[in-house]
Write a protein that holds these residues in place. Structure first.
Motif: not given
Length: 929
Positions: A121-126, A434-437, A34-36, A135-143
């Motif tokens: 981290x979102x889109x982290x391959x590992x 919000x389609x943008x993660x 999903x987008x989110x 972590x104010x600008x940190x985007x994790x895997x889930x919201x």
């Protein structure tokens, strides 16, 4: 900024098994893109398997799980269904929600592994988790995260998620400590905290009259915090916990079965404990109840929200033998759409849902069994065993099984959790793509989540300042219907009002039936009794003792008896209420009061009769000898006032009566005695032949000033008394059951002075009257005055000890009696002899008869004086008595000379004075009288 990356490995053993994982994605139980993306943590399995030969881990490896939990599996399906409903609606305007659901296996360790992946981290391959200072600008895997199922797991996960302030919304973790926003800033829940549940339980216990109960809980954070919260509520409501049993949190614990046996043994031994509160997970309750059924335990069980609606427990064979089960469940909502979703579940793909895949395999393995055995089979299959047992098995689907096991409260809370996050996302997506993660961060979503308001079935739901969602509880009652245990709703508990709400009288009757069971350390103390604490450390163990006198209790099991609130009430021993004290006073209707009033009335009639007699015989010698009509009227009037004063001693005392009765009596009696004193002086002056006494009497004989002065002194005494220490109405509470209204004299000293003054006048009167007791017989008033004074003294001397020892409403009667006796004595002695002469001896009530009587008395008196003078002459050898003429004698005797001298002739023993002298003396005495 420098950072360190942590890799999230897959720890599940067995590379050749279906449930093994080659990479981190194999660790996911169910997922959808999903987008989110929203994470999910659910204890789909009840335990993690450990090697029997070495249960303590040596290597950091996460084992496979066992004990498939249908109820928790249904919660994962409820989350999936809610997300699908949102994606198919216009709520998020084209933005789709995805999910990643992980199985915690009721273990903190595995839940933490899942939480680490959420933080990656979102889109982290590992799947790297970066360490950063900000972590104010940190985007994790889930919201956001939905879960976990148990409070102990939620506490651990929440501390980890708080690092990035990732919103966590739990549909099941109810520990009160999770309301602490300092320690758990990103935690929310769609259920009330245990504070409300334990308060509801305590309310039920108190309403049912129980105060001696047992508690069994799991030995984990959830169980301990629930037990602590319940203990506080119980103590505040005088409910005692007879015993507490803690069972290991994990079924893999080697001591689990031993402690279950010990807990059941404790329940059996505590025969007075008939109510057991259970804070445990469903699989713990299942083990406990099976053992309790074997031991024929029959109690009332109060179920926590974890298992109160558990179908797999209600279907245990012979569950009805355990007794009555009452539980608290989260308020349910409309779940019809979810039930429809379950009916079509067999059409859903299972590739991305390992939980559903496992369920399908379990159905195939256990399909041949009956309902409860089927459920037991599902719960007992480990993932390793399942792989072996599903070989060559055909897929079997039981359409009704899932719907039968639905617990509406948990489904509703899970739906609310998903919709709360969705509404928060909607608020974030108003002006963002919000389609943008990378459109927003979790901490921004957290701020919006605090403001969310959800409308469901026309009801409004929102989070309070503690992150809790205010909701009610359904009070469930397990009832046996047609041989099966049915879970029915008995009432609703309003958490805000703290009260039970019943839909109809029948359900209320079921609630009242619970009161028939006794669960107390001691028998209930009845109204009229109170508790007396024994040596037991528990306040609920006590003896019942009767309330003492003037105390009462009007409820059962009162800690103390109330004292009757004021002195106008009283209570006997063992009383349930206070009674108004009977007010006593000498009433008009009292027979003794009537008798005394009749005596007073007779006295008034007697006074009036004497008045009439004296008025008709105004000019007779007897009336004139009594001092004349004026003096008689004054004396009679004072007697009348004395009789009248007795009226003020009867009926309800008032301040006016208290002040009037003593003053009226004292002044009236003083007036009476003063007049009689003057009479005594006058008579003694007229008939006394003692020269010294004659001289003294003539000096002090001043009738009007004497009466005014004597009475005036008494008036002054009474005036000072009434001004400075006035009598008043007093309520005497000395008698336990009564109030005696009486007059307090104000000052005993003033009262004593008043009586002493009267007594002093009476004593002087008595002395003078006694001096003149040998007057002429028919007119001997002094003799009767003496008798009257004697009666007065005797009456008042007797009165003092009697008055001092008499108590009660008849105390005024004592005073009335002494007043009547003294008044009657003086009245009768003063006037009745004269009335007798006036009525029955009229021949002696003439001037001639009176003169003759006085002449005879004077002759005797003169002879006595002559003899006395001769005796004195013989002693002095020089005294001579001479009588010069009668005019000189008259002048000496009448005009007030201070000596009596008869000049002219010597007095010789045996001789008397001349007759003309005696006649003259008699006439003068008559005129003086």
């Amino acid at each position: 900024m420098a950072f360190i990356s942590f890799l999230i490995p897959c720890f599940v053993i067995g590379t050749d098994m279906a449930f093994s994982c080659q990479n981190a994605d194999d660790f996911v139980g169910a997922s959808s893109p999903g987008d989110i993306v929203i994470g999910g943590l659910f204890a789909v399995h009840s335990e993690m398997l450990h090697p029997k030969e070495d249960p303590i881990p040596i290597k950091p490896v996460i084992q496979n799980c066992a004990g498939f939990e249908i109820q928790v599996f249904l919660q994962t399906l409820a989350m999936i269904h809610a997300i699908e409903m949102i994606n198919n609606s216009t709520l998020l305007s084209g933005v789709t929600l995805g999910y990643e659901i992980y199985d915690t296996c009721a273990e903190v360790t595995k839940a933490m592994a899942s939480a680490l992946r959420f933080l990656s981290k979102f889109n982290s391959s590992e799947d790297a988790v970066e360490f950063k200072c900000n972590y104010s600008d940190y985007i994790p895997r889930i919201k956001a995260v939905i879960g976990a199922s148990y409070s102990e797991v939620s506490m651990a996960v929440s501390r980890l998620l708080a690092l990035q302030l990732i919103p966590q919304v739990s549909p099941a973790s109810s520990a009160e400590i999770l309301s602490d926003k300092i320690r758990f800033p990103s935690f929310f829940r769609t259920i009330p905290s245990d504070f409300h549940q334990t308060r509801a339980m305590t309310h039920l216990i108190c309403e049912s009259g129980w105060n001696w109960i047992g508690v069994i809980a799991t030995d984990d954070d959830n169980g301990r915090f629930a037990l602590e919260s319940f203990g506080v509520q119980a103590m505040a409501n005088n409910v005692c916990i007879a015993f507490k049993e803690m069972l290991p949190a994990y079924l893999s614990d080697s001591t689990f079965h031993t402690k279950v046996d010990h807990a059941v043994e404790k329940i059996v031994k505590e025969t007075r404990v008939n109510v057991i509160v259970v804070f445990m997970r469903q699989f713990h309750v299942l083990k406990l109840f099976k053992k309790a059924i074997e031991r024929n335990v029959n109690k009332i069980w109060i179920a926590s929200d974890n298992w109160s609606a558990a179908v797999k427990i209600s279907t245990i064979p012979n569950i009805q033998q355990l007794g009555t089960i009452v539980g608290f469940a989260f308020k349910s909502g409309d779940i019809s759409s979810f039930q429809e979703f379950l009916r079509n579940l067999h059409e859903k793909p299972i590739e991305n849902n390992k939980f559903l895949h496992e369920y399908v395999m379990l159905m195939s393995v256990c399909a041949h069994l009956e309902y409860h055995d089927f459920q037991t089979c599902i719960s007992n299959q480990s993932q390793d065993d399942l792989l072996e047992n599903t070989e060559n098995k055909h897929q079997v689907w039981r359409h009704d099984f899932l719907n039968t096991n639905v617990e509406p409260g948990f489904i509703q809370s899970t739906r609310l959790a998903v919709y709360a996050i969705a509404h928060a996302i909607k608020r974030q997506c108003k002006d963002r793509n919000c389609k943008n993660p990378y459109a927003f961060t979790p901490w921004e979503l957290l701020e919006e989540l605090k403001k969310v308001i959800i409308i469901d079935d026309d009801k409004e739901f929102k989070f309070d300042s503690n992150g809790d969602m205010s909701s009610s509880y359904d009070v469930l009652l397990w009832k046996e219907i047609d041989g099966h245990m049915e879970i029915t709703t008995m009432a609703e508990y309003d958490a805000e009002k703290g009260d039970f709400i019943f839909e109809d009288e029948e359900k209320k009757r079921h609630f009242l039936d619970l009161k028939k069971v006794q669960s107390t350390c001691s028998q209930h103390c009845r109204p009229g009794q109170m508790k007396k604490v024994t040596e037991s450390p528990h306040t609920c163990c006590y003896e019942c003792v009767h309330c003492p006198e003037n105390h009462y209790s009007n409820q059962t099991d009162m800690d103390y008896c109330y004292r009757c609130n004021n002195k106008t009430y009283w209570a006997p021993i063992n009383s349930t209420t206070c009674y108004r004290k009977t007010i006593y006073f000498l009433a008009w209707t009292d027979w003794f009061a009537v008798f005394l009033l009749l005596l007073s009335a007779f006295g008034v009639v007697l006074v009036l009769s004497i008045c009439v007699i004296f008025t008709k015989n105004l000019n007779t010698p007897v009336v004139k000898a009594s001092g004349g009509l004026t003096v008689c009227y004054i004396i009679l009037f004072s007697h009348f006032l004395i009789f009248l004063s007795t009226v003020f001693f009867i009926d309800v005392p008032t301040d006016f009566k208290c002040k009037t009765r003593q003053a009226l009596f004292g002044i009236s009696f003083t007036l009476c005695i003063s007049c009689i004193l003057i009479k005594s002086l006058k008579i003694l002056l007229a008939f006394s032949f003692d020269p010294k006494l004659q001289n003294f009497l003539k000096c002090v004989y001043k009738p009007i000033p004497t009466v005014v002065a004597c009475t005036g002194i008494q008036v002054i005494i009474c005036t000072f008394w009434l001004i400075f220490r006035t009598p008043f109405v007093n309520q005497n509470f000395s008698i336990p059951k009564a109030i005696i209204l009486e007059c307090n004299e104000g000052s005993v000293v003033a009262f004593g002075i008043m009586l002493s003054y009267i007594a002093a006048l009476a004593f002087i009167c008595f002395i003078f009257a006694f001096k003149g007791r040998k007057l002429p017989e028919n007119y001997n008033e002094a003799k009767f005055i003496t008798f009257g004074m004697l009666i007065y003294f005797i009456a008042w001397i007797v009165f003092i000890p009697v008055y001092a020892t008499t108590f009660g409403k008849y105390l005024p009667a004592v005073e009335i009696i002494v007043v009547l006796i003294s008044n009657y004595g003086i009245l009768c002695c003063t006037f009745l002899p004269k009335c007798y002469i006036i009525i029955y001896k009229q021949e002696t009530n003439t001037k001639s008869a009176f003169l003759k009587m006085v002449y005879t008395y004077s002759s005797k008196s003169a002879g006595s004086v002559a003899v006395s003078q001769v005796s004195l002459d013989s002693k002095s050898s020089s005294f001579r008595a001479n009588i010069s003429d009668s005019s000189k004698t008259e002048r000496n005797s009448v005009n007030g000379n201070c000596h009596f001298q008869v000049p002219g002739q010597p007095l010789i023993k045996g001789k008397v004075l001349p007759k003309n002298v005696v006649r003259t003396m008699a006439r003068k005495r008559v005129s003086s009288i």
